[in-house]
Each structure stands twice: as structure tokens, then as C-alpha cells.
Write a protein that holds these residues in place. Sequence first.
Motif, PDB file in Angstrom:
ATOM      1  N   LEU A 261      17.644   6.899   0.024  1.00 11.28           N
ATOM      2  CA  LEU A 261      16.537   6.012   0.386  1.00 11.28           C
ATOM      3  C   LEU A 261      17.039   4.583   0.440  1.00 11.28           C
ATOM      4  O   LEU A 261      17.467   4.039  -0.565  1.00 11.28           O
ATOM      5  N   GLY A 262      16.975   3.992   1.657  1.00 11.71           N
ATOM      6  CA  GLY A 262      17.404   2.604   1.778  1.00 11.71           C
ATOM      7  C   GLY A 262      16.214   1.676   1.876  1.00 11.71           C
ATOM      8  O   GLY A 262      15.063   2.079   1.701  1.00 11.71           O
ATOM      9  N   ALA A 263      16.512   0.402   2.213  1.00 10.56           N
ATOM     10  CA  ALA A 263      15.435  -0.594   2.331  1.00 10.56           C
ATOM     11  C   ALA A 263      14.460  -0.192   3.416  1.00 10.56           C
ATOM     12  O   ALA A 263      13.250  -0.408   3.299  1.00 10.56           O
ATOM     13  N   GLY A 264      14.983   0.398   4.507  1.00 13.55           N
ATOM     14  CA  GLY A 264      14.131   0.812   5.605  1.00 13.55           C
ATOM     15  C   GLY A 264      13.088   1.824   5.195  1.00 13.55           C
ATOM     16  O   GLY A 264      11.928   1.768   5.628  1.00 13.55           O
ATOM     17  N   ALA A 265      13.508   2.755   4.312  1.00 13.85           N
ATOM     18  CA  ALA A 265      12.569   3.764   3.840  1.00 13.85           C
ATOM     19  C   ALA A 265      11.400   3.110   3.135  1.00 13.85           C
ATOM     20  O   ALA A 265      10.243   3.498   3.310  1.00 13.85           O
ATOM     21  N   LEU A 266      11.723   2.087   2.353  1.00 15.21           N
ATOM     22  CA  LEU A 266      10.674   1.425   1.579  1.00 15.21           C
ATOM     23  C   LEU A 266       9.736   0.646   2.489  1.00 15.21           C
ATOM     24  O   LEU A 266       8.548   0.523   2.202  1.00 15.21           O
ATOM     25  N   VAL A 267      10.254   0.133   3.620  1.00 18.56           N
ATOM     26  CA  VAL A 267       9.382  -0.590   4.555  1.00 18.56           C
ATOM     27  C   VAL A 267       8.336   0.351   5.135  1.00 18.56           C
ATOM     28  O   VAL A 267       7.134   0.054   5.136  1.00 18.56           O
ATOM     29  N   LEU A 268       8.795   1.514   5.613  1.00 23.90           N
ATOM     30  CA  LEU A 268       7.856   2.491   6.177  1.00 23.90           C
ATOM     31  C   LEU A 268       6.859   2.953   5.131  1.00 23.90           C
ATOM     32  O   LEU A 268       5.667   3.081   5.375  1.00 23.90           O
ATOM     33  N   SER A 269       7.369   3.165   3.918  1.00 27.09           N
ATOM     34  CA  SER A 269       6.530   3.605   2.822  1.00 27.09           C
ATOM     35  C   SER A 269       5.485   2.552   2.473  1.00 27.09           C
ATOM     36  O   SER A 269       4.318   2.866   2.233  1.00 27.09           O
ATOM     37  N   ALA A 270       5.932   1.289   2.468  1.00 24.09           N
ATOM     38  CA  ALA A 270       5.014   0.199   2.134  1.00 24.09           C
ATOM     39  C   ALA A 270       3.906   0.111   3.174  1.00 24.09           C
ATOM     40  O   ALA A 270       2.739  -0.133   2.839  1.00 24.09           O
ATOM     41  N   LEU A 271       4.261   0.334   4.441  1.00 27.16           N
ATOM     42  CA  LEU A 271       3.249   0.307   5.492  1.00 27.16           C
ATOM     43  C   LEU A 271       2.218   1.402   5.261  1.00 27.16           C
ATOM     44  O   LEU A 271       1.014   1.172   5.371  1.00 27.16           O
ATOM     45  N   LEU A 272       2.701   2.587   4.915  1.00 29.48           N
ATOM     46  CA  LEU A 272       1.770   3.690   4.675  1.00 29.48           C
ATOM     47  C   LEU A 272       0.945   3.475   3.427  1.00 29.48           C
ATOM     48  O   LEU A 272      -0.233   3.848   3.391  1.00 29.48           O
ATOM     49  N   TYR A 273       1.546   2.906   2.396  1.00 28.05           N
ATOM     50  CA  TYR A 273       0.805   2.625   1.160  1.00 28.05           C
ATOM     51  C   TYR A 273      -0.360   1.685   1.450  1.00 28.05           C
ATOM     52  O   TYR A 273      -1.498   1.946   1.077  1.00 28.05           O
ATOM     53  N   SER A 274      -0.058   0.600   2.174  1.00 29.15           N
ATOM     54  CA  SER A 274      -1.093  -0.391   2.467  1.00 29.15           C
ATOM     55  C   SER A 274      -2.142   0.158   3.409  1.00 29.15           C
ATOM     56  O   SER A 274      -3.321  -0.199   3.305  1.00 29.15           O
ATOM     57  N   TRP A 275      -1.740   1.033   4.331  1.00 31.16           N
ATOM     58  CA  TRP A 275      -2.689   1.576   5.311  1.00 31.16           C
ATOM     59  C   TRP A 275      -3.798   2.374   4.642  1.00 31.16           C
ATOM     60  O   TRP A 275      -4.935   2.415   5.123  1.00 31.16           O
ATOM     61  N   GLN A 276      -3.459   3.046   3.506  1.00 29.67           N
ATOM     62  CA  GLN A 276      -4.445   3.889   2.832  1.00 29.67           C
ATOM     63  C   GLN A 276      -5.709   3.111   2.470  1.00 29.67           C
ATOM     64  O   GLN A 276      -6.808   3.677   2.461  1.00 29.67           O
ATOM     65  N   PHE A 277      -5.562   1.817   2.154  1.00 26.51           N
ATOM     66  CA  PHE A 277      -6.711   1.065   1.637  1.00 26.51           C
ATOM     67  C   PHE A 277      -7.773   0.802   2.688  1.00 26.51           C
ATOM     68  O   PHE A 277      -8.934   1.149   2.477  1.00 26.51           O
ATOM     69  N   PRO A 278      -7.425   0.176   3.842  1.00 23.49           N
ATOM     70  CA  PRO A 278      -8.491   0.041   4.846  1.00 23.49           C
ATOM     71  C   PRO A 278      -9.020   1.390   5.291  1.00 23.49           C
ATOM     72  O   PRO A 278     -10.227   1.551   5.507  1.00 23.49           O
ATOM     73  N   HIS A 279      -8.131   2.402   5.362  1.00 23.47           N
ATOM     74  CA  HIS A 279      -8.557   3.732   5.794  1.00 23.47           C
ATOM     75  C   HIS A 279      -9.572   4.325   4.836  1.00 23.47           C
ATOM     76  O   HIS A 279     -10.687   4.685   5.223  1.00 23.47           O
ATOM     77  N   PHE A 280      -9.207   4.405   3.557  1.00 30.49           N
ATOM     78  CA  PHE A 280     -10.083   5.080   2.612  1.00 30.49           C
ATOM     79  C   PHE A 280     -11.306   4.249   2.232  1.00 30.49           C
ATOM     80  O   PHE A 280     -12.414   4.783   2.086  1.00 30.49           O
ATOM     81  N   ASN A 281     -11.129   2.951   2.039  1.00 30.24           N
ATOM     82  CA  ASN A 281     -12.266   2.110   1.661  1.00 30.24           C
ATOM     83  C   ASN A 281     -13.340   2.125   2.734  1.00 30.24           C
ATOM     84  O   ASN A 281     -14.533   2.137   2.434  1.00 30.24           O
ATOM     85  N   ALA A 282     -12.902   2.136   4.001  1.00 30.92           N
ATOM     86  CA  ALA A 282     -13.888   2.199   5.087  1.00 30.92           C
ATOM     87  C   ALA A 282     -14.588   3.552   5.097  1.00 30.92           C
ATOM     88  O   ALA A 282     -15.807   3.627   5.280  1.00 30.92           O
ATOM     89  N   LEU A 283     -13.821   4.620   4.885  1.00 31.99           N
ATOM     90  CA  LEU A 283     -14.400   5.972   4.874  1.00 31.99           C
ATOM     91  C   LEU A 283     -15.425   6.110   3.759  1.00 31.99           C
ATOM     92  O   LEU A 283     -16.527   6.624   3.951  1.00 31.99           O
ATOM     93  N   SER A 284     -15.059   5.632   2.566  1.00 30.27           N
ATOM     94  CA  SER A 284     -15.918   5.854   1.407  1.00 30.27           C
ATOM     95  C   SER A 284     -17.167   4.972   1.425  1.00 30.27           C
ATOM     96  O   SER A 284     -18.112   5.233   0.691  1.00 30.27           O
ATOM     97  N   TRP A 285     -17.161   3.948   2.274  1.00 29.37           N
ATOM     98  CA  TRP A 285     -18.279   3.002   2.266  1.00 29.37           C
ATOM     99  C   TRP A 285     -19.609   3.683   2.556  1.00 29.37           C
ATOM    100  O   TRP A 285     -20.632   3.391   1.946  1.00 29.37           O
TER     101      TRP A 285
END
Lengths: 408, 163
Positions: free
Chosen positions: A240-264
Motif C-alpha cells: 500500500l503506497g501513498a496512492g492507495a491512501l488517496v483513493l481510500s481517503a476519497l472513498l472514506y469522505s464520500w460515505q458521509f454525503p452519501h449516507f447522511n443524505a440517505l438517512s435524512w
Amino acid sequence: MSYLKVLHCTLCIKQGALNLSNKSVLLKIGNKPALHHLIKISTSCHLNANPPLTSQSTTAKAKNKKVPEDTRIWKETPTQDVKNNLVQYSMMLSKFRLTSLVVMTSMAGYALAPAPFDLTTFAICSVGTGLVSSAANSINQFHEMPFDAQMSRTKNRVLVKGLLEPSHAIGFAAATSVTGLSMLYFGVNPLTAALGAGNLILYTSIYTPLKRLSIVNTWLGSIVGAIPPLMGWAGCAGELGAGALVLSALLYSWQFPHFNALSWNLRPDYSRAGYRMMAVTDPALCRRVALRHTGIITATCLASPYLEVTNMWFAIESLPLNIYFMYLAWQFYKKSDSGSSRKLFRFSLIHLPALMFLMLVNKKYWTSSDTQEQKDSKPQDIKHPETKRITVLPRGPVVAAQDSTIHK
Amino acid sequence: MLSSRVTLASRPNLLLISKYASSTPNVKSIQPPNPNKITSDMVGPPDPVSNLRRIIFRKPANETSLERKYRKLRTEVQEWNQIFWTQHNSRFFKEREAYLKSNLPEGKTNLTADEMSVFYKAFLDKNWKAHLDYNREWYRKNITLLILSLQVKFRKLFRIKDK
């Protein structure tokens, strides 16, 4: 004889007058108090008169089934036709649409890793990830059966309806997790298998119980979403290099607008069913966090060329996508209504695949030998990949000119 | 006497009755099945208050002690679940009505989602401990039932093999 009495009774209930003179006949039916029978009869008559509104899942099932719909009130549990509909039931246990999205993110992780693309390993990694995700979802349904029954979104799940037994769900989970993890361990590499096993435990044993205890579950659940791309990356590059963490960070952050909007829009259901979600416990926090993370996504995408994951074009191309995402999150933050939340949720489903696609076509290093050449020669933006190339988007004039200087 | 009275009363509905009579399986299925006569466990419609579906467990003639223990535990857990959710959901609707009554301004029939969310948060917080206890019990019971179910299935498989 008793049929007639029953019918008469239900008609009375429908018209609003409870005819208690039928009490003696009701007792003949069983030993339960009259009210139980009245409730059951009124429920069944209600169901006979008003067939249940078809939700998305039931219409999908009706399309797939070649036999006419079973309209009985009392049905066999587990259902008799398991063997004929194995595929359908497996899809339902695995939460197929969610699993497909997870596999897609894992594939993106694989494709983005700076190592040669091997079709066999890619296929094994994808299928393995899919199987492990199916196992996790099946165990989740096993644990949450009474809660799923309470919420309209989930009340048509197989265990809630009694189509399958809990032991079926666990058997399915055991089979898919063993197969999936073995595929990852023997067919890909131990790191990917370890990530898969870790994610399985995180989802089933930490996230699922925590949903009922604290809103921290959302942050942990976002980690669950961020691990599959790491699995794909590790499957290709072996580390796992720095690039892996970038993609992972994008997915981590994406969960919040996705789920918070769904649960509203599910706040009443979550409150009654006992799920602790930000949307219920702290609605302002819910909207703030969603907005904050769209900002983090934009910042990460702009930073990714500097972190040597993609080229500069990605930062430019992803900007409109991310700005619109941020705009929708801002609307949700300000208006805080069902319309804006639904728009944000729907766009999140487009935003993620689009973002991954852009990352893929703009990836910086196609093989690990590229990184070596980069260190030797003058820093360039794009190099010709050795194994494969996707030229969907036209390359800019500056880059083409630079390329022509390489290939003298 | 009684039967003739019934027939007379239902004369206008004779057609309706014959319709139902011809589709007897539908009418029969309104009544909960008899545990001694069914060939498999039967699951019913969702309870209007608790939202859980009731299962009638089959009672075979040659039930082993393990199978009886399993069936009794399933019945017990089902009742426990039904009671919890019936009480919990009734409380929810009652408290929601009370909240609406006390906060509804004149002329309006509904509160906005944001106004309701105050109630939803309060209800969720009030029931945190109840849910914690229920959860712990549910996980324990569910896993016990799973182990028993696997034992029953296992034994059944072996018996068939021995034959």
C-alpha cells in the motif's frame, strides 16, 4: 360454517362496528384471546383487499419469477423453492447492488495501482472481494432481522419475510467468506486477504452492533467503505503506497454525503427502530459533516497530482464534478429538507463512479518501472504506458508536445 | 337452527360466499394453521403493531427432545420479540401523538420534519438503555437459536445417512 361467521365479523370491522356477538365462534378457532384473532383476521382481510404496495425489491422479484405470485397469507418458512431460486436468494442475502458497488471500488483500486495489470489476478481479486462482501451483508441481515422488520426500507428482506432461515444466512456467509478469503489468499496475496478478513470483522462485529449504541458507527462504517479499494490496490501492487491512501481517503469522505443524505428522510424509521444516526441525534452535525467531506473530496482531488497518483488533468477534470457535489451539499446544509437530501444522495451515486473513471484514465504511473524512469529523467506529466492505454479523453497539446520530445 | 339463521342472514352475500368457497385455500389461510397438521413451519403476515411476522412451528409426531427444545425456544423468543416491539411501537405512537397535540399550532395538521426531529431525538435518547438491553439479549438468543438449529439439522442429516 365458521367461515361464514368469520366473513361477517371482518365486514363488521371494516364498517367500524365490532360485533362482539361472534365471540363464541372465535373461541372455537383457538385458545388465543379474541382480540388476537380479530387483529389477524382484519390484517388478512386488509391484505386481501389491499395488496401490498410493490416496493422495488418485490417488483424485481416478480419480474424474475416465472411462476405466478403467491398470495396466501400463511406461507411455508423457509420457502420451498430455495433450490429453484438460488441465484435470486443469494443476491438478496448479499445485498447485490451494494456488493456490486464495493467490487467496483476494489476494481478501481486494482486498476489504479502502479503495477502491471494481470487479468487473472484482477478477476480473482474482484470475485474474492464480492464474495467477502456478500458474507458480510448476509451476517448483517442475520443480526438485524427484527430491526429490518421495523423500517420500510428493509422490511422486504428475506429473513424478515421468512423466505429463508437464519441458518441459511449463516451457511451462505460461511461458504462465501471461506471461498472468498481463500481466493484472495491463494489467488492474489495475503495482504489482500488480511484486509478482506479485517473488513469483514469490522463490518459484522463492530459496525453492526454499534449502529444501535452510538453515532460513531458512521465513521467506522466509512472505514468499511474505504478498505475495498485498498484491497484492489494491494492485490495489484502487493503493498500500500501513498496512492492507495488517496483513493481510500476519497472513498472514506464520500460515505458521509452519501449516507447522511440517505438517512435524512428515514429519521422517523431510525428513531423508532432504535438506530443511532446523526440525522436523528444531531441533524445540524449531519449536514455539517456532509458538507465538510465534500470539501475534503475536492481538496484531495486537487492534491492528487502533487501526491503522484494522477496527472494534472485529473485535478482539472474532476473540479466541475466536485464543485457540483459541494453545491448540492451546501443546498442540503442550508435548506435541510427532503428534496435537497434526495438530490445529494442521487448525485453521490453518479459522482463516485465518475470520479473513479476519471482517476483511471488520468493515472500517473502505469507500471513500477515508470516511477524509476521518472526519477531519472526530467519530470513529465504523462508517459506512454507499456502494457495498456486508455485514450478516451484527448490529451492536451502541451503533453503531446512533451511526448514528441521523448520519442525523437 | 343456528345454521339456518346464518344461511338466511348471508343470503344476499350468497354469491360472495360461493366465490370464497371456490377459492377455499385463501379462506382457510386466514386462520392460523394447526401445528399438528402442517408439513412445515408457516410464516404469517406482519403484525400491525410490532411489524414482526408470527411463525407457527410444526409439531411433528416423532419429535425428538432436541427438536422440542428448539421449537420451545423459538416460540419463547418469538413471544419475547413480539412483546418488546408491540410495547415499544405503541409507546412511540402514543408519545408522538402527545407531542403533536402539544406542539401543533392552530390550523395546521402536520409539523415540519425539523420540528418532528426534536421528538425523534428525544424518543431515541429516552430508549437508549432499553435498546442496549434488548440488543444484548437478542444477540444472545439469536446465537443460541442458531446453534440449536444447526444441531437439529446435523442430527437429521445423520439419521438419514444411517438409514
